[in-house]
Design a protein around this motif. Structure first.
Motif, PDB file in Angstrom:
ATOM      1  N   THR A  64      38.997  31.974  54.181  1.00 28.81           N
ATOM      2  CA  THR A  64      38.946  30.498  54.421  1.00 28.81           C
ATOM      3  C   THR A  64      40.437  30.034  54.806  1.00 28.81           C
ATOM      4  N   PRO A  65      40.403  29.310  56.040  1.00 29.77           N
ATOM      5  CA  PRO A  65      41.837  28.851  56.554  1.00 29.77           C
ATOM      6  C   PRO A  65      42.637  28.432  55.654  1.00 29.77           C
ATOM      7  N   PRO A  66      43.939  28.648  55.642  1.00 31.33           N
ATOM      8  CA  PRO A  66      44.458  29.304  56.835  1.00 31.33           C
ATOM      9  C   PRO A  66      44.693  30.784  56.603  1.00 31.33           C
ATOM     10  N   ALA A  67      44.743  31.325  55.250  1.00 27.43           N
ATOM     11  CA  ALA A  67      44.612  32.955  55.501  1.00 27.43           C
ATOM     12  C   ALA A  67      44.279  33.432  54.091  1.00 27.43           C
ATOM     13  N   LEU A  68      43.278  32.705  53.586  1.00 23.04           N
ATOM     14  CA  LEU A  68      42.856  33.241  52.205  1.00 23.04           C
ATOM     15  C   LEU A  68      41.662  34.092  52.322  1.00 23.04           C
ATOM     16  N   THR A  69      41.757  35.290  52.005  1.00 25.36           N
ATOM     17  CA  THR A  69      40.842  36.148  52.047  1.00 25.36           C
ATOM     18  C   THR A  69      39.975  36.654  50.720  1.00 25.36           C
ATOM     19  N   SER A  70      38.581  36.785  50.683  1.00 20.95           N
ATOM     20  CA  SER A  70      38.162  37.056  49.242  1.00 20.95           C
ATOM     21  C   SER A  70      37.078  38.077  49.680  1.00 20.95           C
ATOM     22  N   LEU A  71      36.682  39.022  48.557  1.00 25.09           N
ATOM     23  CA  LEU A  71      35.889  40.008  48.750  1.00 25.09           C
ATOM     24  C   LEU A  71      34.772  39.698  47.465  1.00 25.09           C
ATOM     25  N   SER A  72      33.362  39.766  47.920  1.00 24.43           N
ATOM     26  CA  SER A  72      32.464  39.589  46.954  1.00 24.43           C
ATOM     27  C   SER A  72      31.921  40.934  46.951  1.00 24.43           C
ATOM     28  N   TYR A  73      31.610  41.419  45.725  1.00 28.31           N
ATOM     29  CA  TYR A  73      30.968  42.728  45.687  1.00 28.31           C
ATOM     30  C   TYR A  73      30.437  43.189  44.225  1.00 28.31           C
ATOM     31  N   GLU A  97      44.549  52.532  33.457  1.00 29.40           N
ATOM     32  CA  GLU A  97      43.905  51.374  34.230  1.00 29.40           C
ATOM     33  C   GLU A  97      43.181  52.132  35.318  1.00 29.40           C
ATOM     34  N   ALA A  98      42.174  51.597  35.964  1.00 33.07           N
ATOM     35  CA  ALA A  98      41.619  51.738  37.227  1.00 33.07           C
ATOM     36  C   ALA A  98      41.736  50.582  38.048  1.00 33.07           C
ATOM     37  N   GLN A  99      41.843  50.786  39.317  1.00 25.21           N
ATOM     38  CA  GLN A  99      41.924  49.839  40.399  1.00 25.21           C
ATOM     39  C   GLN A  99      40.905  50.249  41.541  1.00 25.21           C
ATOM     40  N   TYR A 100      40.183  49.063  42.107  1.00 21.72           N
ATOM     41  CA  TYR A 100      39.539  49.404  43.261  1.00 21.72           C
ATOM     42  C   TYR A 100      40.334  48.875  44.343  1.00 21.72           C
ATOM     43  N   LYS A 101      40.255  49.643  45.460  1.00 20.58           N
ATOM     44  CA  LYS A 101      40.940  49.461  46.784  1.00 20.58           C
ATOM     45  C   LYS A 101      40.300  49.505  47.905  1.00 20.58           C
ATOM     46  N   PHE A 102      40.540  48.578  48.853  1.00 22.98           N
ATOM     47  CA  PHE A 102      39.932  48.721  50.165  1.00 22.98           C
ATOM     48  C   PHE A 102      41.134  48.717  51.192  1.00 22.98           C
ATOM     49  N   THR A 135      33.840  38.099  42.641  1.00 20.35           N
ATOM     50  CA  THR A 135      34.635  37.875  43.828  1.00 20.35           C
ATOM     51  C   THR A 135      35.986  37.773  43.673  1.00 20.35           C
ATOM     52  N   ARG A 136      36.892  38.562  44.396  1.00 20.32           N
ATOM     53  CA  ARG A 136      38.116  38.442  44.157  1.00 20.32           C
ATOM     54  C   ARG A 136      38.953  38.259  45.287  1.00 20.32           C
ATOM     55  N   ALA A 137      40.281  37.533  45.187  1.00 20.59           N
ATOM     56  CA  ALA A 137      41.159  37.406  46.457  1.00 20.59           C
ATOM     57  C   ALA A 137      41.787  38.789  46.945  1.00 20.59           C
ATOM     58  N   VAL A 138      41.890  38.762  48.026  1.00 25.00           N
ATOM     59  CA  VAL A 138      42.618  40.000  48.531  1.00 25.00           C
ATOM     60  C   VAL A 138      43.331  39.593  49.849  1.00 25.00           C
ATOM     61  N   MET A 139      44.555  40.399  49.990  1.00 21.20           N
ATOM     62  CA  MET A 139      45.407  40.296  51.400  1.00 21.20           C
ATOM     63  C   MET A 139      45.079  41.420  52.040  1.00 21.20           C
ATOM     64  N   LEU A 140      44.333  41.137  52.885  1.00 18.52           N
ATOM     65  CA  LEU A 140      44.007  42.326  53.821  1.00 18.52           C
ATOM     66  C   LEU A 140      44.686  42.372  55.136  1.00 18.52           C
ATOM     67  N   GLY A 141      45.068  41.068  55.604  1.00 14.80           N
ATOM     68  CA  GLY A 141      45.588  41.211  56.753  1.00 14.80           C
ATOM     69  C   GLY A 141      44.779  41.236  57.907  1.00 14.80           C
ATOM     70  N   ASN A 142      45.216  41.147  59.288  1.00 15.09           N
ATOM     71  CA  ASN A 142      44.555  41.523  60.381  1.00 15.09           C
ATOM     72  C   ASN A 142      43.699  42.903  60.651  1.00 15.09           C
ATOM     73  N   ALA A 143      44.471  43.709  60.282  1.00 16.28           N
ATOM     74  CA  ALA A 143      44.127  45.177  60.264  1.00 16.28           C
ATOM     75  C   ALA A 143      42.957  45.324  59.244  1.00 16.28           C
ATOM     76  N   GLY A 144      43.125  45.010  58.170  1.00 15.09           N
ATOM     77  CA  GLY A 144      42.154  45.039  56.996  1.00 15.09           C
ATOM     78  C   GLY A 144      40.902  44.590  57.383  1.00 15.09           C
ATOM     79  N   GLU A 145      41.076  43.339  57.758  1.00 10.39           N
ATOM     80  CA  GLU A 145      39.727  42.359  58.164  1.00 10.39           C
ATOM     81  C   GLU A 145      39.123  43.261  59.555  1.00 10.39           C
ATOM     82  N   ALA A 146      39.806  43.768  60.364  1.00  5.71           N
ATOM     83  CA  ALA A 146      39.260  44.580  61.525  1.00  5.71           C
ATOM     84  C   ALA A 146      38.495  45.939  61.186  1.00  5.71           C
ATOM     85  N   GLU A 147      39.123  46.562  59.962  1.00  3.15           N
ATOM     86  CA  GLU A 147      38.539  47.735  59.548  1.00  3.15           C
ATOM     87  C   GLU A 147      37.405  47.285  58.549  1.00  3.15           C
ATOM     88  N   PHE A 148      37.207  46.027  57.930  1.00  4.39           N
ATOM     89  CA  PHE A 148      36.136  45.687  57.178  1.00  4.39           C
ATOM     90  C   PHE A 148      34.834  45.648  58.105  1.00  4.39           C
TER      91      PHE A 148
END
Length: 212
Positions: A64-73, A97-102, A135-148
Motif C-alpha cells: 500500500t503506498p507509500p511503502a507499507l507492505t503486509s504478508l497474509s499467510y 520464542e519462535a519467529q517467522y522470517k522471510f 496478516t502482518r506488516a513487514v518491511m521487506l524493501g525493494n530487494a525483499g519484494e523482488a525475492e517474493f
C-alpha cells in the motif's frame, strides 16, 4: 560355637587384609561416582531443535503506498525441542520464542514458553503453531519484494523459523542463549490441492558461548 566360631576367628585373623580390600573398594566407588557426576553435570549437551511438520496454504504480499507492505499467510508447523541431557534439566531465564522470517525479515513471533518454565532432563517438548488467516506488516524493501515475486513464480517459498531464548542448566550459574535457525522450503498448497509431503528439518544452533 562350631562352624560359626571358626568363621569368626578366620575373619578376625584376616581383618588387616579386609581393611585394605574395603579401602580399595571405597576408592574405586568414589572414582566411579566422581566420573558419573562429571559426565552428568560438567558437560552440557545443548537442545535439539527440529521442525517435524509444516504446511503453507497461503502466502500473499500486498503493498500500500507509500511503502507499507503486509504478508497474509496460513503457515502451520510442528516444532520439537528435546533436552538430550540425561541428568541436567534447564529453566528459562527469558521467554522462549519462535519467529517467522522471510528474506531475513521477521513477520510474526510466538511465545513458546514463559520465563521460569522448566524442561526436565531427557524430555521432549512439542509445540504446534497454527495461526489462521493472519496478516502482518513487514518491511521487506525493494530487494525483499523482488525475492517474493521470484519465489511466488515457482510456488516454493523459503521461510525461516528462528527460535530464541535463554536458559540455565541444573547445577550451573551461567545463563546460556538459545538461538536456532530452521530454514524451510515450502511448496504453496492452497486448500483443495494435493497435500505436499514435508521432510523433517533439523535446526542449526548458533555456536554457544565459552561458558556454555
Amino acid at each position: 560355637m562350631g562352624k560359626l566360631g571358626e568363621c569368626w576367628d578366620d575373619c578376625c585373623y584376616k581383618w588387616d587384609e579386609w581393611k585394605y580390600c574395603l579401602l580399595c573398594v571405597g576408592i574405586v566407588a568414589a572414582v566411579i561416582l566422581f566420573a558419573v557426576l562429571l559426565a552428568a553435570f560438567c558437560f552440557v549437551r545443548h537442545l535439539d531443535v527440529s521442525v517435524d511438520d509444516a504446511s503453507l496454504t497461503r502466502f500473499e504480499l500486498a503493498t500500500t503506498p507509500p511503502a507499507l507492505t503486509s504478508l497474509s499467510y496460513n503457515l502451520s508447523l510442528t516444532l520439537v525441542i528435546r533436552n538430550p541431557n540425561w541428568a541436567m534439566g534447564l529453566k528459562n531465564t527469558k521467554p522462549l520464542e519462535a519467529q517467522y522470517k522471510f528474506d531475513d525479515q521477521a513477520f510474526d513471533r510466538f511465545q513458546l514458553a514463559d520465563k521460569g518454565a522448566k524442561h526436565p532432563a531427557g524430555k521432549t517438548r512439542v509445540y504446534h503453531l497454527s495461526p489462521a488467516g493472519t496478516t502482518r506488516a513487514v518491511m521487506l524493501g525493494n530487494a525483499g519484494e523482488a525475492e517474493f515475486r521470484k519465489e511466488n513464480a515457482t510456488g516454493v517459498f523459503e521461510v525461516e523459523v528462528a527460535v530464541v531464548g535463554e536458559v540455565r542448566y541444573t547445577a550451573r550459574y551461567t545463563k546460556c542463549k538459545v538461538e536456532a535457525s530452521c530454514p524451510l522450503k515450502l511448496q504453496l498448497a492452497p486448500p483443495g490441492t494435493t497435500a505436499v509431503v514435508f521432510q523433517k528439518v533439523k535446526c542449526k544452533l548458533t555456536k554457544p558461548e565459552k561458558n556454555c
